[in-house]
Motif scaffolding. Structure first.
Motif, short mmCIF file in Angstrom:
data_model
loop_
_atom_site.label_atom_id
_atom_site.label_comp_id
_atom_site.label_asym_id
_atom_site.label_seq_id
_atom_site.Cartn_x
_atom_site.Cartn_y
_atom_site.Cartn_z
N VAL A 5 -29.84 28.41 39.65
CA VAL A 5 -30.02 28.62 38.27
C VAL A 5 -30.81 29.94 37.76
O VAL A 5 -31.76 30.26 38.32
N VAL A 6 -30.05 30.59 37.03
CA VAL A 6 -30.53 32.05 36.75
C VAL A 6 -31.19 31.63 35.20
O VAL A 6 -30.84 30.82 34.50
N SER A 7 -32.55 31.92 35.08
CA SER A 7 -33.36 31.90 33.86
C SER A 7 -34.02 33.13 33.68
O SER A 7 -34.95 33.60 34.31
N GLU A 8 -33.37 33.75 32.38
CA GLU A 8 -33.62 35.16 32.02
C GLU A 8 -34.02 34.76 30.39
O GLU A 8 -33.55 34.32 29.57
N ASN A 9 -35.06 35.91 30.28
CA ASN A 9 -35.28 36.32 28.82
C ASN A 9 -34.49 37.47 28.63
O ASN A 9 -34.55 38.77 29.28
N VAL A 124 -34.44 28.12 41.19
CA VAL A 124 -34.58 29.07 39.80
C VAL A 124 -34.79 30.32 40.14
O VAL A 124 -35.86 30.62 41.13
N VAL A 125 -34.04 31.44 39.38
CA VAL A 125 -34.29 32.63 39.61
C VAL A 125 -34.68 33.14 38.46
O VAL A 125 -34.26 33.16 37.39
N TYR A 126 -36.28 33.46 38.47
CA TYR A 126 -36.82 34.27 37.36
C TYR A 126 -36.43 35.66 37.43
O TYR A 126 -36.62 36.34 38.44
N ALA A 127 -36.35 36.53 36.39
CA ALA A 127 -36.16 38.00 36.42
C ALA A 127 -35.26 38.43 37.37
O ALA A 127 -34.22 38.01 37.33
N SER A 128 -35.56 39.34 38.40
CA SER A 128 -34.68 39.79 39.36
C SER A 128 -33.34 39.85 39.29
O SER A 128 -32.61 39.73 39.90
N SER A 129 -33.00 40.95 38.11
CA SER A 129 -31.92 41.21 37.53
C SER A 129 -30.98 41.61 38.63
O SER A 129 -29.83 41.47 38.72
N ARG A 130 -31.47 42.63 39.60
CA ARG A 130 -30.40 43.06 40.75
C ARG A 130 -29.83 42.04 41.71
O ARG A 130 -28.85 41.98 42.12
N LEU A 135 -25.97 37.90 43.15
CA LEU A 135 -25.64 36.56 43.21
C LEU A 135 -24.16 36.14 42.46
O LEU A 135 -23.53 35.30 43.12
N MET A 136 -24.26 36.93 41.27
CA MET A 136 -23.23 36.72 40.40
C MET A 136 -21.89 37.01 41.19
O MET A 136 -20.71 36.19 41.15
N ASP A 137 -21.86 38.38 41.59
CA ASP A 137 -20.77 38.78 42.24
C ASP A 137 -20.31 38.20 43.58
O ASP A 137 -19.00 38.14 43.85
N HIS A 138 -21.03 37.22 43.94
CA HIS A 138 -20.77 36.71 45.27
C HIS A 138 -20.48 34.97 44.94
O HIS A 138 -20.45 34.23 46.03
N ASP A 139 -20.22 34.66 43.65
CA ASP A 139 -20.24 33.29 43.33
C ASP A 139 -21.25 32.37 43.87
O ASP A 139 -20.70 31.20 44.29
N LEU A 140 -22.58 32.82 43.94
CA LEU A 140 -23.69 32.00 44.36
C LEU A 140 -24.48 31.23 43.23
O LEU A 140 -25.15 30.48 43.33
N VAL A 141 -24.18 31.77 41.80
CA VAL A 141 -24.83 31.18 40.64
C VAL A 141 -23.94 29.99 40.16
O VAL A 141 -22.69 30.24 39.86
N ASP A 142 -24.93 28.99 39.84
CA ASP A 142 -24.02 27.75 39.38
C ASP A 142 -24.49 27.78 37.89
O ASP A 142 -23.63 26.98 37.16
N GLU A 143 -25.64 28.13 37.43
CA GLU A 143 -26.05 27.80 36.00
C GLU A 143 -26.72 28.96 35.38
O GLU A 143 -27.50 29.80 36.34
N VAL A 144 -26.72 29.40 34.20
CA VAL A 144 -27.26 30.43 33.64
C VAL A 144 -28.06 29.93 32.25
O VAL A 144 -27.38 29.30 31.50
N ARG A 145 -29.41 30.20 32.38
CA ARG A 145 -30.22 29.81 31.10
C ARG A 145 -30.50 30.99 30.55
O ARG A 145 -31.47 31.85 31.12
N HIS A 183 -32.05 29.36 23.11
CA HIS A 183 -31.87 28.94 24.40
C HIS A 183 -30.38 28.56 24.74
O HIS A 183 -30.01 27.48 24.07
N LEU A 184 -29.82 29.34 25.58
CA LEU A 184 -28.50 28.91 25.72
C LEU A 184 -28.15 28.50 27.28
O LEU A 184 -28.82 29.30 28.19
N THR A 185 -27.62 27.37 27.49
CA THR A 185 -27.30 27.04 28.87
C THR A 185 -25.78 26.97 29.20
O THR A 185 -24.98 26.43 28.44
N TYR A 186 -25.61 27.78 30.28
CA TYR A 186 -23.96 27.91 30.73
C TYR A 186 -23.84 27.42 32.12
O TYR A 186 -24.71 27.39 33.12
N GLU A 187 -22.63 26.99 32.39
CA GLU A 187 -22.17 26.32 33.74
C GLU A 187 -21.20 27.54 34.19
O GLU A 187 -20.44 27.98 33.27
N VAL A 188 -21.29 27.97 35.38
CA VAL A 188 -20.40 29.04 35.87
C VAL A 188 -19.28 28.42 36.30
O VAL A 188 -19.16 27.19 37.04
N VAL A 189 -17.89 28.58 35.56
CA VAL A 189 -16.62 27.80 35.98
C VAL A 189 -16.15 28.67 37.23
O VAL A 189 -15.82 29.68 37.32
#
Length: 190
Positions: A5-9, A124-130, A135-145, A183-189
Motif C-alpha cells: 500500500v502506497v500512502s503519500e501526501n 505500507v510505503v510512506y514517502a519513498s517516491s523513487r 514498485l509500480m513499474d514492476h506491478d508490486l503495488v496493490d493499493e494507492v492512498r 483522501h483518495l484510495t485506489y486499487e491497482v487493476v
C-alpha cells in the motif's frame, strides 16, 4: 500474501518533493501550510492507517527522516510506528538504529516480491517516491492512498513522474479531511 500500500501526501498537481521544506526546493514546505482542522484530521487518518498496518517499507532517505523523528515521540501512533517491523531498501544503510528494522539488500524487485510472499496484511510505503516508482513499474503495488493537499506547485518531483507504462487504477473511496484535504484510495487493476 501481503498487500503493498502506497500512502503519500501530494499536492494537487502530484508533487511529493520536499513537503517539509528541508531539502531546499523553492516550493518546499507546502505540507506545513495546513490549517489546524486539516492538521488534526490528517493526523487522525494517518494514525488509523498506522494501526491497521502490519509493516512499513521505506527507501533509505525516507527511513532516515522517519527514524530521526519517531523513536523520541510518545502516544499510540508513535508506539505503533516504533513497534512495527520496518523494511528498508538500501545498498548503503548498514546499521539501522530504529528498532525492528531490516535492510533489504540486493535487487529491489526480488527482495520486495519475496517480502510480499512471506508476510501477511498491509505493508505500507510512506514517502519513498523513487521506490514507489520502481514498485509500480514492476506491478508490486496493490493499493494507492493519496492525501491531496489543495495547492498547485507547478514544479517539482511528482509521485508518478517517470513510470514506465500506463497503470490502471480503480477508485475505492474518497473522503474530505479537514477543510481542504482529499483522501483518495485506489486499487491497482491488473
Amino acid at each position: 500474501m501481503a498487500k503493498i500500500v502506497v500512502s503519500e501526501n501530494v499536492s494537487l498537481d502530484g508533487v511529493v518533493q520536499d513537503p517539509t521544506g528541508e531539502e531546499g526546493f523553492r516550493h518546499g514546505g507546502w505540507f506545513g501550510r495546513l490549517g489546524d482542522r486539516d492538521r488534526a484530521e490528517w493526523a487522525e487518518v494517518e494514525a488509523a492507517e498506522a494501526m491497521g498496518t502490519d509493516a512499513l517499507l521505506l527507501g533509505r532517505r525516507s527511513y532516515e527522516w522517519f527514524a530521526a523523528r519517531w523513536p523520541s515521540r510518545s502516544g499510540a501512533w508513535a508506539d505503533r510506528l516504533n513497534s512495527l517491523p520496518k523494511y528498508v531498501v538500501s545498498s548503503t544503510l548498514e546499521d539501522p538504529a530504529w528498532n525492528n528494522t531490516t535492510v533489504l539488500e540486493g535487487e529491489v524487485v526480488s527482495g520486495v516480491s519475496k517480502l510480499k510472499q512471506e508476510l501477511d496484511g498491509d505493508i505500507v510505503v510512506y514517502a519513498s517516491s523513487r521506490l514507489v516508482r520502481t514498485l509500480m513499474d514492476h506491478d508490486l503495488v496493490d493499493e494507492v492512498r493519496l492525501m491531496v493537499h489543495p495547492v498547485v506547485l507547478g514544479a517539482g518531483d511528482r509521485l508518478f513522474g517517470g513510470t514506465g507504462d500506463m497503470k490502471r487504477l480503480r477508485l475505492l473511496g474518497t473522503r474530505t479531511v479537514g477543510d481542504g484535504l482529499a483522501h483518495l484510495t485506489y486499487e491497482v487493476v491488473r
